[in-house]
Write a protein that holds these residues in place. Sequence first.
Motif, PDB file in Angstrom:
ATOM      1  N   ILE A 176       0.841  -1.205   0.000  1.00 22.47           N
ATOM      2  CA  ILE A 176       0.000   0.000   0.000  1.00 22.47           C
ATOM      3  C   ILE A 176       0.874   1.252   0.000  1.00 22.47           C
ATOM      4  O   ILE A 176       0.606   2.214  -0.730  1.00 22.47           O
ATOM      5  CB  ILE A 176      -0.932   0.002   1.220  1.00 22.47           C
ATOM      6  N   TYR A 177       1.933   1.221   0.786  1.00 23.27           N
ATOM      7  CA  TYR A 177       2.823   2.375   0.874  1.00 23.27           C
ATOM      8  C   TYR A 177       3.469   2.662  -0.479  1.00 23.27           C
ATOM      9  O   TYR A 177       3.528   3.819  -0.930  1.00 23.27           O
ATOM     10  CB  TYR A 177       3.907   2.122   1.917  1.00 23.27           C
ATOM     11  N   ALA A 178       3.959   1.615  -1.162  1.00 21.46           N
ATOM     12  CA  ALA A 178       4.610   1.811  -2.456  1.00 21.46           C
ATOM     13  C   ALA A 178       3.641   2.418  -3.470  1.00 21.46           C
ATOM     14  O   ALA A 178       4.029   3.300  -4.258  1.00 21.46           O
ATOM     15  CB  ALA A 178       5.157   0.477  -2.965  1.00 21.46           C
ATOM     16  N   ARG A 179       2.402   1.961  -3.456  1.00 18.21           N
ATOM     17  CA  ARG A 179       1.418   2.506  -4.402  1.00 18.21           C
ATOM     18  C   ARG A 179       1.074   3.965  -4.079  1.00 18.21           C
ATOM     19  O   ARG A 179       1.063   4.816  -4.960  1.00 18.21           O
ATOM     20  CB  ARG A 179       0.152   1.643  -4.358  1.00 18.21           C
ATOM     21  N   GLU A 180       0.819   4.236  -2.821  1.00 23.92           N
ATOM     22  CA  GLU A 180       0.454   5.593  -2.434  1.00 23.92           C
ATOM     23  C   GLU A 180       1.621   6.558  -2.570  1.00 23.92           C
ATOM     24  O   GLU A 180       1.433   7.744  -2.850  1.00 23.92           O
ATOM     25  CB  GLU A 180      -0.067   5.600  -0.985  1.00 23.92           C
ATOM     26  N   ARG A 181       2.815   6.065  -2.385  1.00 25.34           N
ATOM     27  CA  ARG A 181       4.004   6.916  -2.525  1.00 25.34           C
ATOM     28  C   ARG A 181       4.160   7.399  -3.955  1.00 25.34           C
ATOM     29  O   ARG A 181       4.652   8.513  -4.212  1.00 25.34           O
ATOM     30  CB  ARG A 181       5.237   6.129  -2.088  1.00 25.34           C
ATOM     31  N   LEU A 182       3.733   6.576  -4.913  1.00 22.59           N
ATOM     32  CA  LEU A 182       3.799   6.967  -6.318  1.00 22.59           C
ATOM     33  C   LEU A 182       2.816   8.088  -6.636  1.00 22.59           C
ATOM     34  O   LEU A 182       2.977   8.792  -7.635  1.00 22.59           O
ATOM     35  CB  LEU A 182       3.511   5.756  -7.214  1.00 22.59           C
ATOM     36  N   VAL A 183       1.811   8.243  -5.814  1.00 23.14           N
ATOM     37  CA  VAL A 183       0.798   9.277  -6.058  1.00 23.14           C
ATOM     38  C   VAL A 183       1.186  10.563  -5.349  1.00 23.14           C
ATOM     39  O   VAL A 183       1.748  11.477  -5.947  1.00 23.14           O
ATOM     40  CB  VAL A 183      -0.601   8.787  -5.615  1.00 23.14           C
ATOM     41  N   ASN A 184       0.907  10.645  -4.049  1.00 26.83           N
ATOM     42  CA  ASN A 184       1.212  11.899  -3.354  1.00 26.83           C
ATOM     43  C   ASN A 184       1.507  11.717  -1.866  1.00 26.83           C
ATOM     44  O   ASN A 184       1.474  12.693  -1.111  1.00 26.83           O
ATOM     45  CB  ASN A 184       0.048  12.887  -3.511  1.00 26.83           C
ATOM     46  N   LEU A 185       1.766  10.513  -1.427  1.00 27.43           N
ATOM     47  CA  LEU A 185       2.022  10.275  -0.007  1.00 27.43           C
ATOM     48  C   LEU A 185       3.397  10.793   0.382  1.00 27.43           C
ATOM     49  O   LEU A 185       4.407  10.430  -0.229  1.00 27.43           O
ATOM     50  CB  LEU A 185       1.931   8.777   0.309  1.00 27.43           C
ATOM     51  N   GLY A 186       3.453  11.659   1.381  1.00 31.60           N
ATOM     52  CA  GLY A 186       4.722  12.199   1.855  1.00 31.60           C
ATOM     53  C   GLY A 186       5.310  11.345   2.963  1.00 31.60           C
ATOM     54  O   GLY A 186       4.591  10.700   3.732  1.00 31.60           O
ATOM     55  N   LEU A 187       6.630  11.339   3.049  1.00 29.21           N
ATOM     56  CA  LEU A 187       7.305  10.550   4.066  1.00 29.21           C
ATOM     57  C   LEU A 187       6.993  11.050   5.478  1.00 29.21           C
ATOM     58  O   LEU A 187       6.680  10.264   6.373  1.00 29.21           O
ATOM     59  CB  LEU A 187       8.821  10.582   3.835  1.00 29.21           C
ATOM     60  N   PHE A 188       7.084  12.352   5.664  1.00 25.34           N
ATOM     61  CA  PHE A 188       6.877  12.911   6.998  1.00 25.34           C
ATOM     62  C   PHE A 188       5.443  12.712   7.496  1.00 25.34           C
ATOM     63  O   PHE A 188       5.235  12.306   8.641  1.00 25.34           O
ATOM     64  CB  PHE A 188       7.263  14.388   7.017  1.00 25.34           C
ATOM     65  N   PRO A 189       4.433  12.977   6.655  1.00 22.11           N
ATOM     66  CA  PRO A 189       3.066  12.693   7.124  1.00 22.11           C
ATOM     67  C   PRO A 189       2.838  11.212   7.423  1.00 22.11           C
ATOM     68  O   PRO A 189       2.141  10.865   8.384  1.00 22.11           O
ATOM     69  CB  PRO A 189       2.189  13.157   5.956  1.00 22.11           C
ATOM     70  N   TYR A 190       3.449  10.338   6.623  1.00 22.76           N
ATOM     71  CA  TYR A 190       3.263   8.905   6.820  1.00 22.76           C
ATOM     72  C   TYR A 190       3.862   8.461   8.152  1.00 22.76           C
ATOM     73  O   TYR A 190       3.178   7.830   8.980  1.00 22.76           O
ATOM     74  CB  TYR A 190       3.909   8.129   5.670  1.00 22.76           C
ATOM     75  N   LEU A 191       5.152   8.799   8.371  1.00 27.73           N
ATOM     76  CA  LEU A 191       5.780   8.412   9.632  1.00 27.73           C
ATOM     77  C   LEU A 191       5.174   9.181  10.810  1.00 27.73           C
ATOM     78  O   LEU A 191       5.074   8.662  11.914  1.00 27.73           O
ATOM     79  CB  LEU A 191       7.288   8.645   9.561  1.00 27.73           C
ATOM     80  N   GLY A 192       4.755  10.432  10.546  1.00 25.25           N
ATOM     81  CA  GLY A 192       4.131  11.213  11.601  1.00 25.25           C
ATOM     82  C   GLY A 192       2.858  10.565  12.112  1.00 25.25           C
ATOM     83  O   GLY A 192       2.579  10.568  13.323  1.00 25.25           O
ATOM     84  N   SER A 193       2.088   9.995  11.195  1.00 24.52           N
ATOM     85  CA  SER A 193       0.851   9.321  11.614  1.00 24.52           C
ATOM     86  C   SER A 193       1.166   8.094  12.463  1.00 24.52           C
ATOM     87  O   SER A 193       0.445   7.784  13.425  1.00 24.52           O
ATOM     88  CB  SER A 193       0.041   8.911  10.380  1.00 24.52           C
ATOM     89  N   LYS A 194       2.251   7.402  12.119  1.00 23.85           N
ATOM     90  CA  LYS A 194       2.638   6.221  12.904  1.00 23.85           C
ATOM     91  C   LYS A 194       3.089   6.628  14.306  1.00 23.85           C
ATOM     92  O   LYS A 194       2.800   5.945  15.292  1.00 23.85           O
ATOM     93  CB  LYS A 194       3.765   5.459  12.199  1.00 23.85           C
ATOM     94  N   ILE A 195       3.815   7.749  14.382  1.00 20.58           N
ATOM     95  CA  ILE A 195       4.291   8.224  15.685  1.00 20.58           C
ATOM     96  C   ILE A 195       3.116   8.643  16.567  1.00 20.58           C
ATOM     97  O   ILE A 195       3.096   8.372  17.771  1.00 20.58           O
ATOM     98  CB  ILE A 195       5.267   9.397  15.491  1.00 20.58           C
ATOM     99  N   MET A 196       2.130   9.302  15.952  1.00 18.58           N
ATOM    100  CA  MET A 196       0.954   9.704  16.730  1.00 18.58           C
ATOM    101  C   MET A 196       0.227   8.492  17.304  1.00 18.58           C
ATOM    102  O   MET A 196      -0.187   8.487  18.471  1.00 18.58           O
ATOM    103  CB  MET A 196       0.010  10.520  15.853  1.00 18.58           C
ATOM    104  N   VAL A 197       0.088   7.460  16.485  1.00 23.31           N
ATOM    105  CA  VAL A 197      -0.558   6.233  16.967  1.00 23.31           C
ATOM    106  C   VAL A 197       0.260   5.616  18.096  1.00 23.31           C
ATOM    107  O   VAL A 197      -0.295   5.166  19.115  1.00 23.31           O
ATOM    108  CB  VAL A 197      -0.731   5.227  15.813  1.00 23.31           C
ATOM    109  N   LEU A 198       1.598   5.598  17.934  1.00 26.88           N
ATOM    110  CA  LEU A 198       2.463   5.063  18.980  1.00 26.88           C
ATOM    111  C   LEU A 198       2.286   5.821  20.292  1.00 26.88           C
ATOM    112  O   LEU A 198       2.237   5.228  21.366  1.00 26.88           O
ATOM    113  CB  LEU A 198       3.936   5.138  18.546  1.00 26.88           C
TER     114      LEU A 198
END
Length: 220
Positions: free
Chosen positions: A29-51
């Motif tokens: 899912i990450y590889a597909r969304e990264r090809l579109v418009n998924l940013g690294l910081f928002p992606y990891l940021g969401s994981k940190i918030m959940v943590l």
Amino acid sequence: MRVLFVFTCAAIWVGLSGSLQTIIREAAIYARERLVNLGLFPYLGSKIMVLCFLGLAQTLLMAAVVLLGFKSPEPTLMPWIIGLSITTFLTLVTSGCLGLAVSCFVHNETQANTALPLLLLPQIIFSGVLFKMEGIGKIISWLMLSRWSVGAYGALVDVNAMVPEPMKAPDGSIIPQPFEVTPVYDPTWSNLSLNWFLLGLHAIVYLTLALWKQKQKDIF
């Protein structure tokens, strides 16, 4: 020290277990969304918030168990419940960040599961509780988050003050102490703050590794 060591090991195990599969499980899912418009910081940021949210809930549960199952000490630096909660939360989040970083490097969920004992063993061995750390072992222990978690717990309850005076056996020999007085557990604000700061620094290093590795996966 054994009790405090159990608190640290439990927090590290819970933190790692909840994050080791987080990234690799979403690899496609990450590889597909990264090809579109998924940013690294928002992606990891969401994981940190959940943590952090999970860490807060887990801290409340673990603190409740500790308060119900163990006699509370009376630390001089701050109330036990506050110091316990802060140290447990930092340990949970930092170990979660380590799990995220490892999840970026493994290739499948099986490898992530296999990594759990491999990550726990060094944390146990180099925590400074089971063995006295000297030479290269002491340097390695600085790289283990367990060292700073146990250090924070030890500073809170002032375990140095619990070391009994040396006693002589009937044959004249000195009875071995359960552990030695060490600056690692000095009950001072500077020592406690240092342990908390280094737990946070470990988390930043792990997240930086995760960010770098995820960036290396880009194919464009």
